[in-house]
Design a protein around this motif. Structure first.
Motif, PDB file in Angstrom:
ATOM      1  N   TYR A  15      -5.651   4.028  11.047  1.00  0.00           N
ATOM      2  CA  TYR A  15      -6.738   5.006  10.969  1.00  0.00           C
ATOM      3  C   TYR A  15      -7.186   5.552  12.321  1.00  0.00           C
ATOM      4  CZ  TYR A  15      -7.108   3.776   6.075  1.00  0.00           C
ATOM      5  OH  TYR A  15      -6.835   3.576   4.741  1.00  0.00           O
ATOM      6  N   GLU A  27      -2.976  11.858  -0.612  1.00  0.00           N
ATOM      7  CA  GLU A  27      -2.694  12.008   0.825  1.00  0.00           C
ATOM      8  C   GLU A  27      -2.489  13.490   1.145  1.00  0.00           C
ATOM      9  OE1 GLU A  27      -2.801   9.078   2.300  1.00  0.00           O
ATOM     10  OE2 GLU A  27      -2.174   7.654   0.765  1.00  0.00           O
ATOM     11  N   THR A  72       0.296   4.509   1.726  1.00  0.00           N
ATOM     12  CA  THR A  72       0.231   5.558   2.747  1.00  0.00           C
ATOM     13  C   THR A  72       1.462   5.567   3.653  1.00  0.00           C
ATOM     14  OG1 THR A  72      -2.141   5.232   2.670  1.00  0.00           O
ATOM     15  CG2 THR A  72      -1.306   6.539   4.499  1.00  0.00           C
ATOM     16  N   GLU A 104      -2.626 -12.351  -2.219  1.00  0.00           N
ATOM     17  CA  GLU A 104      -4.002 -12.715  -1.874  1.00  0.00           C
ATOM     18  C   GLU A 104      -4.468 -13.792  -2.831  1.00  0.00           C
ATOM     19  OE1 GLU A 104      -6.786  -9.564  -0.421  1.00  0.00           O
ATOM     20  OE2 GLU A 104      -5.577  -8.334  -1.744  1.00  0.00           O
ATOM     21  N   GLU A 147       0.860  -1.189   0.000  1.00  0.00           N
ATOM     22  CA  GLU A 147       0.000   0.000   0.000  1.00  0.00           C
ATOM     23  C   GLU A 147       0.896   1.239   0.000  1.00  0.00           C
ATOM     24  OE1 GLU A 147      -1.335   2.082   3.158  1.00  0.00           O
ATOM     25  OE2 GLU A 147       0.813   1.955   3.490  1.00  0.00           O
ATOM     26  N   TYR A 158      -5.913  -9.049  -7.509  1.00  0.00           N
ATOM     27  CA  TYR A 158      -4.669  -9.500  -8.122  1.00  0.00           C
ATOM     28  C   TYR A 158      -3.551  -9.468  -7.101  1.00  0.00           C
ATOM     29  CZ  TYR A 158      -7.234  -8.485 -12.385  1.00  0.00           C
ATOM     30  OH  TYR A 158      -8.174  -8.451 -13.377  1.00  0.00           O
TER      31      TYR A 158
HETATM   32  P1  HAM Z   1      -7.026  -0.539   0.867  1.00  0.00           P
HETATM   33  O1  HAM Z   1      -8.487  -0.528   1.168  1.00  0.00           O
HETATM   34  O2  HAM Z   1      -6.235  -1.639   1.420  1.00  0.00           O
HETATM   35  O3  HAM Z   1      -6.461   0.868   1.319  1.00  0.00           O
HETATM   36  O4  HAM Z   1      -6.837  -0.529  -0.699  1.00  0.00           O
HETATM   37  C1  HAM Z   1      -7.467   0.429  -1.506  1.00  0.00           C
HETATM   38  C2  HAM Z   1      -8.067  -0.216  -2.727  1.00  0.00           C
HETATM   39  O5  HAM Z   1      -7.056  -0.918  -3.448  1.00  0.00           O
HETATM   40  C3  HAM Z   1      -9.113  -1.284  -2.439  1.00  0.00           C
HETATM   41  O6  HAM Z   1     -10.375  -0.725  -2.171  1.00  0.00           O
HETATM   42  C4  HAM Z   1      -9.121  -2.046  -3.752  1.00  0.00           C
HETATM   43  O7  HAM Z   1      -9.897  -1.367  -4.736  1.00  0.00           O
HETATM   44  C5  HAM Z   1      -7.665  -1.983  -4.172  1.00  0.00           C
HETATM   45  N1  HAM Z   1      -7.023  -3.267  -3.847  1.00  0.00           N
HETATM   46  C6  HAM Z   1      -6.537  -3.688  -2.662  1.00  0.00           C
HETATM   47  N2  HAM Z   1      -6.044  -4.936  -2.767  1.00  0.00           N
HETATM   48  C7  HAM Z   1      -6.220  -5.309  -4.068  1.00  0.00           C
HETATM   49  C8  HAM Z   1      -5.906  -6.478  -4.829  1.00  0.00           C
HETATM   50  N3  HAM Z   1      -5.307  -7.527  -4.279  1.00  0.00           N
HETATM   51  N4  HAM Z   1      -6.245  -6.501  -6.143  1.00  0.00           N
HETATM   52  C9  HAM Z   1      -6.858  -5.439  -6.725  1.00  0.00           C
HETATM   53  N5  HAM Z   1      -7.172  -4.315  -6.060  1.00  0.00           N
HETATM   54  C10 HAM Z   1      -6.853  -4.244  -4.755  1.00  0.00           C
HETATM   55  C11 HAM Z   1      -5.154   1.246   1.214  1.00  0.00           C
HETATM   56  O8  HAM Z   1      -4.342   0.674   0.548  1.00  0.00           O
HETATM   57  C12 HAM Z   1      -4.863   2.535   1.908  1.00  0.00           C
HETATM   58  N6  HAM Z   1      -3.443   2.835   1.733  1.00  0.00           N
HETATM   59  C13 HAM Z   1      -5.725   3.657   1.357  1.00  0.00           C
HETATM   60  C14 HAM Z   1      -5.418   4.965   2.011  1.00  0.00           C
HETATM   61  C15 HAM Z   1      -4.726   5.996   1.469  1.00  0.00           C
HETATM   62  N7  HAM Z   1      -5.772   5.320   3.236  1.00  0.00           N
HETATM   63  C16 HAM Z   1      -5.312   6.531   3.492  1.00  0.00           C
HETATM   64  N8  HAM Z   1      -4.665   6.932   2.431  1.00  0.00           N
END
Ligand code: HAM
Length: 407
Positions: free
Chosen positions: A250, A122, A75, A106, A73, A113
């Motif tokens: 969070y 941010e 952040t 995953e 991720e 994916y």
């Molecule tokens: P997250 O909910 O873990 O948040 O990921 C954000 C989005 O990334 C998910 O809603 C989904 O659409 C996409 N995503 C996550 N995992 C996968 C995957 N394996 N395959 C495809 N799409 C995926 C974050 O990552 C936080 N960093 C968001 C954030 C930014 N919070 C504060 N600032």
């Protein structure tokens, strides 16, 4: 992990264009952090007992014995960069966006994916309801502009570390009596909030205590003000007391974006994370942000029937023979410098095939360099609509084509 080409690239490019435009409009500048980070960026930042860190990270050891991880991720890396580059010395807040690949081990399924792309925003250094609401509003507006239908923003408040501590205690008590999967049994003591993210233990949520009933007056007031800001920005939302997100950083408001009526797809999520800077040795710095999964947005656009229209060029350049093909290269450079798009046929042999391509693309003008023209440094300009044609000097081709396009 998947390859990107053809149709999927067209959607990606469209999303990239909209995301960049929206981010810059709201005053966000671009940051791209490395795909590999010291593993501690995530164990510390995202939380050692989250699924992302415990189960989904790709870790490796360097020859020197350092532990690195492919970023799951964005952040925590952005906050690492904020602290590392002393960005608190800049005018606050600093606002960043990024668009790049992320990695989570995953189980693959539709829209999930192991390498996926995120667009994230941010805001670090100044907080408050309007700052939170701006990011939600920017992403909501961008998804709407992309043609995504039935967008739902589900919001909740996680309170600050004090009120969350109180809630965790109450939740633990409740969960100890509930029937849980093997993983969640471990989570109850380590990190009870993560039980609420579990895809298997959905039933326990029905009777579970809700965090909104345990947040303090200040957090409640702050949440209320943020919802008022969303009203002002014209963003519709639903309250969902069980949105707790899968990451530990969070505080305050959290939210997720969904799209589609049947089996809504989670497109993205975010929230406030006021304590994260401190975990990286920075001070008490307010921060908020969100990220969208780009593949998910592509799916949502396709479900909504959004087609990406390709812009066909107005001119095709055809050649007959090796010398003519060589001269095409010179002519192409003239058009590139004039910023005039031309469909080129370098590598193609038959003139018939090249002209039928021009017909398929409905190109109104074709430039043809035949064997004779190649020797004389001329080129034929053919009007594809009536078949009429004129020979001009190659050096005048751009000027002549421009004249015809204007006409
Ligand atoms: P997250 O909910 O873990 O948040 O990921 C954000 C989005 O990334 C998910 O809603 C989904 O659409 C996409 N995503 C996550 N995992 C996968 C995957 N394996 N395959 C495809 N799409 C995926 C974050 O990552 C936080 N960093 C968001 C954030 C930014 N919070 C504060 N600032």
């Amino acid at each position: 992990m998947h390859d990107l080409f053809g149709d999927s690239v067209a959607y990606f490019e469209k999303i990239y264009e909209s995301a960049t435009k929206a981010a810059r409009f709201y005053g966000f500048e671009r940051i791209e952090t490395p795909v590999l980070e010291d593993t501690r960026v995530f164990t510390r930042g995202v939380g050692a007992s989250t699924d992302i860190v415990e189960k989904e990270m790709y870790n490796l050891k360097t020859k020197g014995g350092n532990s690195l991880s492919l970023r799951p991720e964005g952040t925590a890396p952005v906050m690492r960069a904020y602290v590392e580059h002393d960005m608190y010395t800049r005018p606050q807040p600093v606002k960043f966006f990024y668009f790049g690949p992320f990695f989570r081990h995953e189980r693959p399924q539709s829209g999930r994916y192991r390498q996926f792309w995120q667009f994230g925003m941010e805001t670090i250094g100044k907080g408050g309801p309007a700052v939170d609401a701006q990011i939600v509003s920017a992403i909501y507006g961008m998804l709407s502009d992309l043609g995504v239908k039935n967008i739902v923003v589900e919001v909740n408040s996680m309170g600050d570390s004090k009120c969350r501590g109180l809630y965790k205690g109450v939740l633990k008590k409740y969960l100890k009596k509930a029937s849980l999967c093997a993983d969640c049994k471990k989570r109850v003591t380590k990190n009870p909030l993560r039980v609420l993210d579990c895809k298997q233990c959905v039933e326990i949520k029905k009777e579970a205590p809700q965090i909104v009933d345990y947040i303090c007056k200040e957090c409640r007031e702050d949440f209320k003000k943020t919802l008022e800001c969303l009203d002002e920005a014209g963003v519709p939302y639903d309250l969902n007391p069980f949105i707790v997100r899968g990451l530990d950083y969070y505080t305050g408001m959290v939210y997720e974006f969904f799209a589609g009526e049947k089996e809504p797809l989670a497109l993205g999520g975010g929230g406030r994370y006021d304590g994260l800077c401190e975990l990286f040795g920075g001070g008490d710095v307010p921060a908020t942000g969100a990220a969208l999964g780009v593949e998910r947005v592509v799916l949502a656009m396709q479900k909504a029937g959004v087609k990406i229209e390709e812009k066909n060029p107005q001119v095709l350049l055809a050649h007959l023979g090796d010398l003519a093909e060589k001269k095409s290269l010179r002519l192409l450079e003239q058009f590139r410098k004039a910023n005039l798009p031309v469909y080129n046929c370098i590598g193609k042999e038959s003139l018939k095939g090249q002209l039928s391509r021009a017909n398929k693309l409905s190109v109104p003008w074709t430039l043809i360099i035949g064997r004779e023209e190649a020797i004389e440094d001329n080129v034929v300009i053919r009007d594809m609509r009536d078949g009429s044609q004129e020979k001009v000097e190659m050096k005048d081709a751009v000027k002549e084509v421009k004249k015809r396009l204007k006409g």
